[in-house]
Motif scaffolding. Sequence first.
Motif, PDB file in Angstrom:
ATOM      1  N   TYR A  35       0.770  -1.240   0.000  1.00 14.41           N
ATOM      2  CA  TYR A  35       0.000   0.000   0.000  1.00 14.41           C
ATOM      3  C   TYR A  35       0.804   1.296   0.000  1.00 14.41           C
ATOM      4  CZ  TYR A  35      -4.199  -2.693   0.477  1.00 14.41           C
ATOM      5  OH  TYR A  35      -5.234  -3.550   0.230  1.00 14.41           O
ATOM      6  N   SER A  78      -8.266  -2.680   2.004  1.00 15.82           N
ATOM      7  CA  SER A  78      -7.944  -1.473   1.240  1.00 15.82           C
ATOM      8  C   SER A  78      -8.870  -0.320   1.626  1.00 15.82           C
ATOM      9  CB  SER A  78      -8.027  -1.736  -0.267  1.00 15.82           C
ATOM     10  OG  SER A  78      -9.332  -2.156  -0.626  1.00 15.82           O
ATOM     11  N   TYR A  82      -7.334   3.063   3.224  1.00 16.21           N
ATOM     12  CA  TYR A  82      -7.608   4.300   2.476  1.00 16.21           C
ATOM     13  C   TYR A  82      -8.373   5.287   3.360  1.00 16.21           C
ATOM     14  CZ  TYR A  82      -6.021   3.500  -2.330  1.00 16.21           C
ATOM     15  OH  TYR A  82      -5.261   3.339  -3.445  1.00 16.21           O
TER      16      TYR A  82
END
Length: 196
Positions: A35, A78, A82
């Motif tokens: 990431y 994710s 995020y």
Amino acid sequence: MEGREQGIVIPIEARLARKALKGDQQAFAEIVGLYQDKLYHMAFRMLGSRQEAEDVVQEAFLRVYRNLDRYDEGMKFSTWIYRIATNLCIDRLRKRKATYSLDAESTEHEGLDGYAVIPSDDRTPESEMLLSETQRIVRQAIDTLPAKYKSVMVLRYLHDLSLQEIGEVLDMPVTTVKTRVHRGREYLRKKLERKL
């Protein structure tokens, strides 16, 4: 890349998070590897500053590490990561002084204002110049968006997240996301009509 547990497919990030929670430093390093670049690009697009983007990414991973026990495996990893990084960016945007100049010369690239230029493939110098100027104008317009519109526009158009994913990242209903995307586009359209 996926694991199985009693017939259930477990995404790699969830398996890595479990291992990291048990103290496996290599597992956490793999999460960072997955990431780091994605979060940096998202933060840079939102903040327009390399240093601030790096700071946000570092802070995001610190928060992820400290809060691994709070990660809900029912949510995409994710989306969770995020959300953390996006919220950090929004906090920074809110704290900025109104005197911040979007046209200020970058300290990183002498002679340029702080807006990154996407490298070309086989363009002519003339088309490259026009494209660079257009990109600069579009990025300037995005940078002037209020934080609540900027975050959805960056996630939607620069990171290609669906409206549903943006809603999950920002923890808001899809209808609100749609409204903010629409208003953000209108804001940009008006801004760009004056510039282009």
